[in-house]
Motif scaffolding. Structure first.
Motif, PDB file in Angstrom:
ATOM      1  N   ALA A 228       0.831  -1.198   0.000  1.00 15.17           N
ATOM      2  CA  ALA A 228       0.000   0.000   0.000  1.00 15.17           C
ATOM      3  C   ALA A 228       0.874   1.260   0.000  1.00 15.17           C
ATOM      4  N   LEU A 229       1.874   1.271   0.871  1.00 15.14           N
ATOM      5  CA  LEU A 229       2.758   2.432   0.940  1.00 15.14           C
ATOM      6  C   LEU A 229       3.533   2.593  -0.364  1.00 15.14           C
ATOM      7  N   TYR A 230       3.908   1.476  -0.945  1.00 13.29           N
ATOM      8  CA  TYR A 230       4.632   1.504  -2.221  1.00 13.29           C
ATOM      9  C   TYR A 230       3.790   2.181  -3.294  1.00 13.29           C
ATOM     10  N   SER A 231       2.500   1.878  -3.305  1.00 11.67           N
ATOM     11  CA  SER A 231       1.598   2.482  -4.289  1.00 11.67           C
ATOM     12  C   SER A 231       1.358   3.951  -3.974  1.00 11.67           C
ATOM     13  N   ARG A 232       1.203   4.276  -2.683  1.00 12.86           N
ATOM     14  CA  ARG A 232       0.959   5.670  -2.298  1.00 12.86           C
ATOM     15  C   ARG A 232       2.142   6.557  -2.646  1.00 12.86           C
ATOM     16  N   LEU A 233       3.334   5.986  -2.657  1.00 13.07           N
ATOM     17  CA  LEU A 233       4.519   6.744  -3.049  1.00 13.07           C
ATOM     18  C   LEU A 233       4.737   6.707  -4.558  1.00 13.07           C
ATOM     19  N   ARG A 234       3.716   6.221  -5.269  1.00  9.75           N
ATOM     20  CA  ARG A 234       3.722   6.182  -6.738  1.00  9.75           C
ATOM     21  C   ARG A 234       4.901   5.386  -7.287  1.00  9.75           C
TER      22      ARG A 234
ATOM     23  N   ARG B 179      10.956  -0.942  -2.951  1.00  5.43           N
ATOM     24  CA  ARG B 179      10.350  -1.699  -1.855  1.00  5.43           C
ATOM     25  C   ARG B 179      11.370  -2.009  -0.756  1.00  5.43           C
ATOM     26  N   ASN B 180      12.593  -2.339  -1.136  1.00  7.70           N
ATOM     27  CA  ASN B 180      13.618  -2.648  -0.131  1.00  7.70           C
ATOM     28  C   ASN B 180      13.902  -1.438   0.761  1.00  7.70           C
ATOM     29  N   THR B 181      13.878  -0.243   0.171  1.00  6.56           N
ATOM     30  CA  THR B 181      14.090   0.976   0.954  1.00  6.56           C
ATOM     31  C   THR B 181      12.961   1.170   1.959  1.00  6.56           C
TER      32      THR B 181
ATOM     33  N   ASN C 104      11.016  -1.156   3.250  1.00  6.49           N
ATOM     34  CA  ASN C 104      11.124  -2.185   4.289  1.00  6.49           C
ATOM     35  C   ASN C 104      12.247  -1.870   5.273  1.00  6.49           C
ATOM     36  N   THR C 105      13.347  -1.318   4.767  1.00  3.63           N
ATOM     37  CA  THR C 105      14.460  -0.943   5.648  1.00  3.63           C
ATOM     38  C   THR C 105      14.042   0.160   6.608  1.00  3.63           C
ATOM     39  N   VAL C 106      13.332   1.167   6.094  1.00  5.00           N
ATOM     40  CA  VAL C 106      12.856   2.263   6.946  1.00  5.00           C
ATOM     41  C   VAL C 106      11.883   1.739   7.995  1.00  5.00           C
ATOM     42  N   LYS C 107      10.980   0.852   7.594  1.00  6.00           N
ATOM     43  CA  LYS C 107      10.035   0.274   8.551  1.00  6.00           C
ATOM     44  C   LYS C 107      10.763  -0.479   9.658  1.00  6.00           C
ATOM     45  N   ARG C 108      11.781  -1.244   9.270  1.00  5.71           N
ATOM     46  CA  ARG C 108      12.532  -2.021  10.249  1.00  5.71           C
ATOM     47  C   ARG C 108      13.251  -1.106  11.241  1.00  5.71           C
TER      48      ARG C 108
END
Length: 249
Positions: free
Chosen positions: A1-7, A12-14, A16-20
């Motif tokens: 969802a966040l990937y789509s919202r950021l167009r 995706r790896n970036t 996931n890294t930020v989330k972690r």
């Protein structure tokens, strides 16, 4: 969802890294909550401005939670003092001096912590070490590994309390960037538990001063015993006065 919202402009790896990293800093919600009735940082700044001692006792916090809380509190205090001096210098003059004690200081002020991609970067603790005294904000950096600290941080620390340091790189780093310690290597190596050297040119000391640092628990027990003796003496005195009054009657 966040990937789509950021167009899809961020990999995706970036994301996931930020989330972690965010999960590492925010923990499981016991310290940092989504909603809270108390504004912690505002309360801390208000208490500090009144000369109160603020202690954060968080033994069960993760390293990420501890780092985030320490940085947030230090930044808010420094910015508040800095802003007030610029906007209301007369009111700032009435503020008390503040000393921020940071344990495990090498986590924040080591070469690894202050270097990214080969470039030195600032964080709030390195800023305070350079500019804090200008705004009445000081810091006490506590570490068992001073050899890991950046050299400018050690130089900026005008007062040093040197306790026993077991490893040569650590005490040599302190000696290298401190006055009056040129011939103190053997003395530092042989310091016993509770013994220390104090170097403080800013206080007018022109040599390294040997001191004895007592265990807090021993001082607390001695103070408690003294208080109990005073109370017992006061009660005994009151009983004597009552007895004397009875005999006088």
């Amino acid at each position: 969802a966040l990937y789509s919202r950021l167009r899809k402009m961020v990999h995706r790896n970036t994301i996931n890294t930020v989330k972690r990293k965010l999960r590492h800093m925010l923990g499981d919600g016991h310290i940092f909550k989504e909603s809270c009735e108390t504004d912690l940082l505002r309360t801390v700044v208000s208490a500090v401005a009144r000369g109160k001692v603020v202690l954060f006792d968080i033994p069960h916090a993760s390293e990420g939670e501890e780092k985030l809380l320490s940085v947030a509190v230090a930044r808010r205090i420094f910015r508040a003092y800095e802003r007030l001096k610029k906007r209301a210098p007369e009111e700032w003059e009435r503020l008390p001096y503040v000393l921020i004690a940071v344990e495990e200081a090498h986590r924040y002020l080591s070469k690894d912590a202050l270097t990214q991609h080969g470039e030195v970067r600032e964080n709030i603790f390195s800023v305070i070490s350079k500019r804090g005294r200008k705004y009445k904000v000081g810091a006490m950096y506590i570490t068992q590994m001073p050899g890991d600290l950046m050299e400018p941080v050690i130089r900026q620390a005008l007062t040093k309390v040197i306790l026993p340091l077991p490893t040569r790189p650590d005490y040599l780093k302190v000696i290298q960037y401190s006055p009056y310690l040129e011939d103190a290597e053997d003395e530092i190596k042989t310091l016993d538990r509770g013994e220390a050297l104090i170097v403080s040119p800013a206080s007018g000391l022109r040599f390294a001063v040997p001191v004895k640092i007592f265990l807090f628990e021993d001082l607390a027990r001695a103070e408690l015993a003294r208080e109990l003796r005073l109370r017992a003496s006061a009660r005994a005195g009151a009983r004597r006065r009552v007895r004397d009054e009875v005999w006088a009657v």
